[in-house]
Write an enzyme that holds these catalytic residues in place. Structure first.
Site, PDB file in Angstrom:
ATOM      1  N   LEU A 602       0.831  -1.206   0.000  1.00 22.00           N
ATOM      2  CA  LEU A 602       0.000   0.000   0.000  1.00 22.00           C
ATOM      3  C   LEU A 602       0.860   1.249   0.000  1.00 22.00           C
ATOM      4  CD1 LEU A 602      -2.612  -1.040   2.707  1.00 22.00           C
ATOM      5  CD2 LEU A 602      -3.023  -0.873   0.257  1.00 22.00           C
ATOM      6  N   GLY A 603       2.077   1.107   0.494  1.00 23.63           N
ATOM      7  CA  GLY A 603       2.947   2.272   0.543  1.00 23.63           C
ATOM      8  C   GLY A 603       4.037   2.032   1.556  1.00 23.63           C
ATOM      9  N   GLY A 605       5.731   3.206   5.022  1.00 22.25           N
ATOM     10  CA  GLY A 605       5.628   3.989   6.243  1.00 22.25           C
ATOM     11  C   GLY A 605       7.019   4.165   6.804  1.00 22.25           C
ATOM     12  N   GLY A 606       7.104   4.773   7.970  1.00 27.11           N
ATOM     13  CA  GLY A 606       8.408   4.891   8.606  1.00 27.11           C
ATOM     14  C   GLY A 606       8.950   3.499   8.868  1.00 27.11           C
ATOM     15  N   PHE A 607      10.094   3.206   8.375  1.00 29.50           N
ATOM     16  CA  PHE A 607      10.821   1.981   8.700  1.00 29.50           C
ATOM     17  C   PHE A 607      10.133   0.699   8.279  1.00 29.50           C
ATOM     18  CE2 PHE A 607      11.584   5.355  11.700  1.00 29.50           C
ATOM     19  CZ  PHE A 607      12.894   5.636  11.385  1.00 29.50           C
ATOM     20  N   ASP A 721       6.057  13.820  13.184  1.00 24.70           N
ATOM     21  CA  ASP A 721       6.073  13.622  11.733  1.00 24.70           C
ATOM     22  C   ASP A 721       4.682  13.878  11.142  1.00 24.70           C
ATOM     23  OD1 ASP A 721       7.321  13.232   9.370  1.00 24.70           O
ATOM     24  OD2 ASP A 721       7.434  11.047   9.507  1.00 24.70           O
TER      25      ASP A 721
END
Ligand SMILES: *[C@@H]1O[C@H](CO)[C@@H](O)[C@H](O)[C@H]1NC(C)=O
Ligand SMILES: *[C@@H]1O[C@H](CO)[C@@H](O)[C@H](O)[C@H]1NC(C)=O
Ligand SMILES: *[C@@H]1O[C@H](CO)[C@@H](O)[C@H](O)[C@H]1NC(C)=O
Ligand SMILES: *[C@@H]1O[C@H](CO)[C@@H](O)[C@H](O)[C@H]1NC(C)=O
Ligand SMILES: *[C@@H]1O[C@H](CO)[C@@H](O)[C@H](O)[C@H]1NC(C)=O
Ligand SMILES: *[C@@H]1O[C@H](CO)[C@@H](O)[C@H](O)[C@H]1NC(C)=O
Ligand SMILES: *[C@@H]1O[C@H](CO)[C@@H](O)[C@H](O)[C@H]1NC(C)=O
Ligand SMILES: *[C@@H]1O[C@H](CO)[C@@H](O)[C@H](O)[C@H]1NC(C)=O
Length: 908
Positions: A602-603, A605-607, A721
């Site tokens: 889906l994409g 994210g952080g880390f 963030d």
């Protein structure tokens, strides 16, 4: 008289040319809806009248859009090209904002045009509020029908409803409202239905707006035994009725100078009560020995309006102050010259209306307002929740019951409300208390959160309240307990965070007490106790969030557990589960199964990468898999789990489960089907452009999430963030903040802010002060939120090297100082917003993005301001067609209907 009827039908549909006047006239208060015009199509000016029409989409919740075939479209009458039809529900209603007590001309136009290819003429009823207005039978008038009524709304909202009465589907082409002068067209009771409105001329021109300032339509009409006279001089048309000047410049006189001027017609309903409005002006120069004088006679009876003797080039209006009946349903209207009159009678223009009684009183207004607010707060979209809530009886809203007495002129009251299992979330809003006659309130089996409101205790009529199976928290107000003792039945089971014992009425200051802790096992509690003892000193820094007394024991346990492992964790190498929680722990193979082997990313994210997943084939989830090599990532991962376990807020993405197995770490979140805000702003997500109101709503929801982190948690949390890709949207476009990988908590008091070793965040959103000083405070989130808000208003990139000022905040302030403001707002909004609302939002954004953190507002202040923005935008939308009425307001009781198919004058 076939010709007349033909005229009435035909002129609407283009047979007559409507003469256009160049001069601009005020359309103040006009509501002109082109039904079925897609919402994204901007308002347009109708070429014949210069009236601005717009989509009806904002005024009705149901119905579908139809378009008539091109070959049947009527030239120059764009408003009839589209229509709205209603295959679902029995009663579908427009809800229009009007001025209470003001007299309105209401006109509905129906042009079927075989839009559905079925060639079946619709037949259905129209209602106005809780009363029937008229029946539309398009088989009788296949070309189209216009219905008109003069009506005084009893409240600030007016419901115009289409009601299915048979197998055919109701439809409507256009809906128009025109405010009238205050002291005109007053009926003793009821409203005025149109019979006809004519000016006597052999012309073929329909007089409408702007010739008629009220946009009444005047049809030219002349009988063969009449002679037309006319003048080129100007006639004063200034009285309250203000008919078009052109209608007074011509008149009819009997060709036989000794005969009366006679008109005969039959009524649709023989018992109809009729009002007459006759407009005269002398347009011939009388010689000294000439007089023109006549009586107004109806079916042989002289109407006591006095002898009529029109003044030269000046309007005289005569009307019946009492309604008249025409014997046998045949009206014979005559103007008969008096004995001493040397000239025949004359008539320039006249109007006939019948009385429409509206016996059923609408539901008490304060209750209507309350139930509508409840409907919008909880986003209830039930098909029956349209029109008057209580009346007529057969259209009672689902889940409601009302007291309707035999005296239908007294307003109904809502006596029971059942919103059980209706998907309600959020708190119990105060609007419920305005349902003052409520006897039974069922809100069970929803996800309502927050406290049980005290106001329930002051609702005197309440006998039963069911709040079972929700997420209510806190304790039950004493006042409500007292009512219970006096017989009120209160059901609250199944609210696991709700304190049911009396001892919890005064929660201790620092330590959360929960009575119901279904998850915490005895063992856990023991561990907690031990840990509490061991880490007593550290307790001051243990964490808790308000309203989240939830699994507090578990939380403390986890916090401490994590705390321990801060020191001895070989990062990324934990085999032992360190999260003890009711949140489900999944194995790696289960994670692979739910994501179908990481099939659909889906994409990022952080880390870690986020994948789509499916839990038991029912619940959709988003799975963030921590990249296995990242030692740093493990820490962020932990931080995020820690935070998500602590916090619980409707505007923060919630955790469904997790996986920590050997080298595999995954977080499983609720799935947000509408992706992130950035995709929507950039257009990558497809779909329609987010309108200004939705954008504000999203901003408010994101702000609520942040406010909760900042003030609802102790110690406070900083997200660090905040950016548009971290604002996720669920299927109803409710916003939730995601990605807590960088979040930090910090102590309030002592040193106000925390010096963090690594400055983290996203370029463009990053607080410059934080960047310079490394001092973290919640004001850093406020800065980022300001940037986010600028992005929402402008839809510009946050950093754009091609701009003179790459940073969005600098760019906006630069453009503002240049005074060139038109280019700031997102052009995709198409000017469709309340300017004040946008400017206020910009102001809020700029104050958030102030370089000095001390000058930035708190999120709570931001929320207050954004809510004002939303209120003014909402006000604009409701005002939209209402266009601010500046005409003096009025107190009248009249209504008129325009019934083309009723008009059946017969040969005299
Ligand atoms: C209308 O009547 C006027 C005067 O009676 C006459 O001059 C004119 O030609 C007529 N117009 C039409 C269209 O019949
Ligand atoms: C009628 O009034 C208009 C302005 O209201 C004026 O321009 C016109 O000359 C007048 N016509 C006559 C015949 O007086
Ligand atoms: C009115 O006076 C005129 C002359 O000024 C005359 O021709 C006409 O017949 C008179 N009409 C009547 C009704 O007396
Ligand atoms: C609803 O009730 C509150 C308090 O009782 C009152 O202030 C408010 O005016 C009421 N609202 C309406 C629309 O009547
Ligand atoms: C509504 O209330 C009336 C009494 O006021 C009662 O007779 C009726 O059964 C109720 N209807 C429903 C659906 O509860
Ligand atoms: C509310 O409606 C549900 C069904 O939708 C029903 O089970 C429940 O009994 C109703 N509550 C009351 C108080 O009538
Ligand atoms: C509660 O609501 C859910 C859906 O929201 C429904 O499936 C369930 O049957 C309801 N339970 C009761 C007891 O009404
Ligand atoms: C209250 O609501 C719950 C959940 O819908 C239901 O199971 C229960 O029977 C209701 N109680 C009463 C007294 O209506």
């Amino acid at each position: 008289m076939k010709r007349l009827r033909w005229l009435l039908v035909a002129y609407w549909f283009g047979v007559f040319l409507i003469l256009r006047l160049a001069e601009a006239q005020s359309q103040e208060g006009f509501i002109s809806l082109d039904c079925g015009l897609p919402i994204n199509e901007p308002p347009y000016i109708e070429s014949e009248t210069g009236i601005q029409f717009s989509s009806d989409d904002n005024f009705i919740q149901s119905g579908k859009t139809g378009r008539i075939p091109k070959n049947l479209e009527l030239e120059n009458l764009k408003q009839y090209a589209t229509l709205r039809y209603f295959p679902d529900g029995i009663r579908n209603c427009y809800d229009l904002r009007v001025e209470e007590g003001r007299n309105y001309l209401i006109r509905a136009t129906f042009f079927y045009g075989n839009f559905d290819g079925l060639n079946v003429s619709p037949e259905f009823d129209m209602h106005i509020g809780p009363n029937k207005w008229t029946t539309i039978d398009m088989a009788i008038v296949p070309d189209g029908t216009v219905k008109e009524i003069i009506h005084i709304p009893k409240s600030n909202s007016l419901q115009i409803c289409l009601v299915k009465t048979g197998a055919t589907t109701p439809m409507i082409s256009a809906l128009e409202l025109r405010p009238l002068a205050s002291d005109t067209y007053i009926a003793r009771s009821g409203s005025l239905k149109y019979y006809f409105r004519m000016y006597l001329s052999n012309a073929s021109v329909l007089l409408r707006y702007p010739k008629d300032v009220y946009d009444r339509s005047w049809i030219p009409y002349l009988q063969p035994e009449w002679t037309q006279i006319s003048t080129t001089a100007n006639v004063s048309n200034k009285n309250h009725y203000d008919p078009p000047q052109a209608s007074l410049k011509q008149a009819a006189i009997p060709t036989n100078l000794d005969a009366p001027l006679t008109m005969v017609w039959s009524l649709e309903n023989p018992d109809d009560q009729i009002y007459f409005y006759l407009h005269f002006s002398e347009i011939q120069v009388l010689k000294a020995n000439e007089t023109r004088e006549f009586d107004f006679v109806l079916n042989g009876e002289t109407i006591n309006t006095g002898v009529i003797s029109p003044k030269y080039l000046e309007i005289t209006t005569r009307l019946t102050t009492n309604p008249r009946q025409c014997k046998g349903g045949i009206c014979r209207m005559q103007l008969i010259k008096t004995q001493r009159s040397t000239l025949p009678p004359l008539l320039n223009a006249f109007e006939v209306y019948s009385v429409l009684q509206l016996p059923q009183s609408p539901t008490t207004e304060s209750e209507v307002v309350a139930i509508k607010n409840i409907k919008s707060t909880y986003r209830l979209s039930r098909i029956t929740w349209q029109g008057d809530p209580c009346a007529p009886k057969q259209f009672l809203w689902d889940g409601l019951n009302c007291s309707i007495t035999d005296d239908i002129s007294s307003p109904p009251r809502i006596i029971s409300l059942n919103l059980s299992s209706s998907g309600l979330s959020g708190t119990i809003v105060s609007d419920f208390q305005n349902l003052t006659h409520l006897e039974s309130l069922d809100l069970s089996n929803n996800t309502l959160s927050g406290m049980v409101p005290e106001f329930l205790a002051s609702m005197k009529s309440l006998l039963v309240i069911n709040l079972s199976r929700n997420n209510l928290s806190g304790s039950i107000p004493q006042a409500l307990r007292d009512r219970e003792r006096k017989g009120l039945k209160l059901y609250v089971l199944g609210n696991k965070y709700l304190c049911l014992s009396n001892t919890c009425n005064k929660p201790k200051k620092n330590f959360p007490v929960t009575i119901v802790a279904p998850v915490a096992s005895i063992a856990t509690i023991v561990v907690v106790m031990i840990l509490l003892l061991v880490f007593k000193k550290k307790m001051s820094s243990s964490m808790e969030c308000l309203y989240n007394l939830v699994e507090s024991r578990t939380i403390i346990y986890i916090s401490l557990y994590i705390y321990i492992h801060e020191f001895d964790l070989p990062a990324g190498n934990k085999s032992e589960p360190w999260i003890q929680t009711k949140k489900k722990r999944f194995t790696y193979s289960e994670v692979m199964e739910m994501t179908k082997n990481l099939q659909r990313p889906l994409g990022e994210g952080g880390f870690g990468i986020v994948y789509h997943g499916d839990l038991n084939g029912s619940e959709q989830v988003a799975v963030k898999l921590l990249s296995q090599t990242s030692a740093q990532g493990y820490k962020e991962f932990k931080a995020e789990v820690e935070l998500l376990l602590r916090v619980h807020h409707i505007n923060l993405v919630s955790l469904v489960g997790y996986c920590d197995e050997q080298d595999h770490f995954a977080l499983i979140y609720e799935y947000m089907s509408n992706g992130d805000l950035h995709q929507h702003l950039s257009g990558k997500h497809g779909g329609s452009v987010l309108n200004w109101g939705t954008r504000l709503q999203i901003a408010i929801e994101a702000a609520l999430g942040l406010e909760y982190l900042h003030t609802g948690c102790k110690p406070a949390m900083v997200h660090r963030d905040v950016k548009s890709t971290n604002i996720l949207l669920d299927e109803e476009f409710k916003a939730k903040i995601a990605d807590f990988g960088l979040s930090r908590s910090f102590q309030v008091g002592g040193d106000q802010s925390q010096v963090s070793t690594v400055v983290a965040g996203t370029l463009g959103y990053l607080d410059p002060e934080y960047y310079l000083t490394s001092e973290l405070s919640e004001k850093s989130d406020v800065y980022s939120f300001g940037i986010l808000l600028l992005e929402i208003v402008t839809n510009q990139r946050v950093i754009d090297q091609t701009r003179e000022n790459p940073n969005i905040a600098e760019w906006v302030s630069f453009v503002i100082t240049k005074g060139d403001t038109s280019q700031i707002v997102d052009p995709k909004l198409n000017g469709n917003y309340d300017t004040r609302s946008v400017w206020k939002a910009l102001e809020v954004a700029m104050s958030c993005a102030n370089p000095s953190s001390a000058k930035r507002p708190t999120m709570s202040q931001v929320i207050i301001n954004l809510k004002e923005c939303l209120a003014s935008e909402n006000a604009r939308i409701s005002r939209n067609q209402n266009m601010e009425s500046s005409h003096s307001s009025v107190e009248l009781n009249v209504t008129v209907t325009f019934d083309t198919d009723n008009v059946k004058p017969i040969a005299r």
